[in-house]
Design a protein around this motif. Structure first.
Motif, PDB file in Angstrom:
ATOM      1  N   ARG A 104       0.808  -1.271  -0.003  1.00  0.00           N
ATOM      2  CA  ARG A 104      -0.095   0.029   0.174  1.00  0.00           C
ATOM      3  C   ARG A 104       0.810   1.202  -0.239  1.00  0.00           C
ATOM      4  O   ARG A 104       0.364   2.554  -0.298  1.00  0.00           O
ATOM      5  N   ASN A 105       2.134   1.155   0.495  1.00  0.00           N
ATOM      6  CA  ASN A 105       2.923   2.193   0.337  1.00  0.00           C
ATOM      7  C   ASN A 105       3.883   2.530  -1.060  1.00  0.00           C
ATOM      8  O   ASN A 105       3.862   1.776  -1.786  1.00  0.00           O
ATOM      9  N   ASN A 106       4.670   3.418  -0.849  1.00  0.00           N
ATOM     10  CA  ASN A 106       5.347   3.790  -2.222  1.00  0.00           C
ATOM     11  C   ASN A 106       6.709   3.717  -2.010  1.00  0.00           C
ATOM     12  O   ASN A 106       7.636   4.297  -2.693  1.00  0.00           O
ATOM     13  N   TYR A 107       7.038   2.758  -1.039  1.00  0.00           N
ATOM     14  CA  TYR A 107       8.859   2.438  -0.584  1.00  0.00           C
ATOM     15  C   TYR A 107       9.035   1.603  -1.887  1.00  0.00           C
ATOM     16  O   TYR A 107       8.542   0.540  -2.121  1.00  0.00           O
ATOM     17  N   GLN A 108       9.980   1.930  -2.459  1.00  0.00           N
ATOM     18  CA  GLN A 108      10.780   1.158  -3.471  1.00  0.00           C
ATOM     19  C   GLN A 108      12.194   0.832  -3.250  1.00  0.00           C
ATOM     20  O   GLN A 108      12.947   1.585  -2.424  1.00  0.00           O
ATOM     21  N   LEU A 109      12.857  -0.021  -3.699  1.00  0.00           N
ATOM     22  CA  LEU A 109      14.331  -0.386  -3.807  1.00  0.00           C
ATOM     23  C   LEU A 109      14.978   0.151  -5.047  1.00  0.00           C
ATOM     24  O   LEU A 109      14.449  -0.100  -5.998  1.00  0.00           O
ATOM     25  N   LYS A 110      15.760   1.050  -4.987  1.00  0.00           N
ATOM     26  CA  LYS A 110      16.604   1.530  -5.882  1.00  0.00           C
ATOM     27  C   LYS A 110      17.871   0.937  -5.829  1.00  0.00           C
ATOM     28  O   LYS A 110      18.776   0.936  -5.008  1.00  0.00           O
ATOM     29  N   VAL A 111      18.348   0.171  -6.880  1.00  0.00           N
ATOM     30  CA  VAL A 111      19.334  -0.504  -7.101  1.00  0.00           C
ATOM     31  C   VAL A 111      20.849   0.255  -7.693  1.00  0.00           C
ATOM     32  O   VAL A 111      20.422   0.734  -8.553  1.00  0.00           O
ATOM     33  N   ASN A 112      21.633   0.264  -6.545  1.00  0.00           N
ATOM     34  CA  ASN A 112      22.881   0.969  -7.106  1.00  0.00           C
ATOM     35  C   ASN A 112      23.972  -0.082  -6.889  1.00  0.00           C
ATOM     36  O   ASN A 112      24.521  -0.847  -5.846  1.00  0.00           O
ATOM     37  N   ILE A 113      24.714  -0.521  -8.140  1.00  0.00           N
ATOM     38  CA  ILE A 113      25.735  -1.620  -8.005  1.00  0.00           C
ATOM     39  C   ILE A 113      27.280  -1.064  -8.267  1.00  0.00           C
ATOM     40  O   ILE A 113      27.054  -0.012  -9.385  1.00  0.00           O
ATOM     41  N   GLU A 114      28.037  -1.469  -7.614  1.00  0.00           N
ATOM     42  CA  GLU A 114      29.384  -0.931  -8.055  1.00  0.00           C
ATOM     43  C   GLU A 114      30.217  -2.202  -8.123  1.00  0.00           C
ATOM     44  O   GLU A 114      30.066  -3.268  -7.053  1.00  0.00           O
TER      45      GLU A 114
END
Length: 204
Positions: A104-114
């Motif tokens: 129901r919420n807008n939390y999302q995972l933003k993927v940052n790869i190094e």
């Protein structure tokens, strides 16, 4: 098939719909890399025991832990589709902190790869991935109804995670284990598999 996260992906984390009903935030998998693939162990650790016995008896002294692969399954919404992906403990911990699995919420995972240096060369690190708030394409359902989410996931989820695990578990990869010289050490696995099939026939 598991989706491989890419640098820059923004994905909504969804609860995993289980085959027998109910939800799970994640599914933790423990397997061993054998014969070019990861084979998932039984809850009774048959494969780990077989590897340990083989190492001891043949005096190879290979620690089964060196072959072990532990991953966490996530159910994600990405580019208009529900998918499954495999991540490590650090991403799981980021999500568990504050429970970011509520659809129901807008939390999302933003993927940052190094890429980082290791003793086996360059490896991808997801340590800088972060939790962000960003609108996502929610389904047109009653978002406060568990039954509505259940039905939407049932229709959209590509498969049940239990089926994926079964396909890659010990019982469905006996031939690979034999080819890797484990045939003398998996008799218990084979016997249990035989008993399981007999019980299935008797209960039909």
């Amino acid at each position: 098939m598991m989706y491989k996260l890419k640098d820059g992906d923004v994905v909504k984390i969804l609860p995993i719909l289980k085959k027998k009903g109910g939800f799970s935030p994640v599914e933790e998998l423990r397997g061993f890399f054998i014969g070019g693939k990861v084979i998932y162990d039984t809850p009774e650790n048959h494969l780990r025991i077989a590897l340990k016995n083989k190492s001891y008896i043949e005096k190879s002294y290979i620690d089964p832990s060196s072959l072990q692969r532990a991953k966490v399954v996530l159910c994600i919404y990405h580019e208009g589709e529900i998918k499954f992906t495999l991540v490590g403990k650090k991403i799981k911990d980021k999500l568990i902190n504050g429970y970011k699995f509520d659809p129901r919420n807008n939390y999302q995972l933003k993927v940052n790869i190094e890429m980082i240096d290791s003793h086996v060369g360059h490896l991808p690190s997801f340590d800088k991935s972060e939790i962000i708030q960003q609108d996502w394409d929610r389904p047109n359902i009653d978002i406060d109804s568990q039954e509505a989410w259940f039905e939407w996931l049932r229709i959209k989820q590509p498969f049940y995670i239990e089926d994926y695990i079964e396909k890659h578990n010990v019982f469905n990869n006996i031939d690979i284990l034999k080819n890797e010289g484990l045939s003398d050490y998996i008799y218990e696995i084979i016997a249990e598999n035989r008993e399981k099939k007999i019980n299935q026939v008797l209960t039909v």
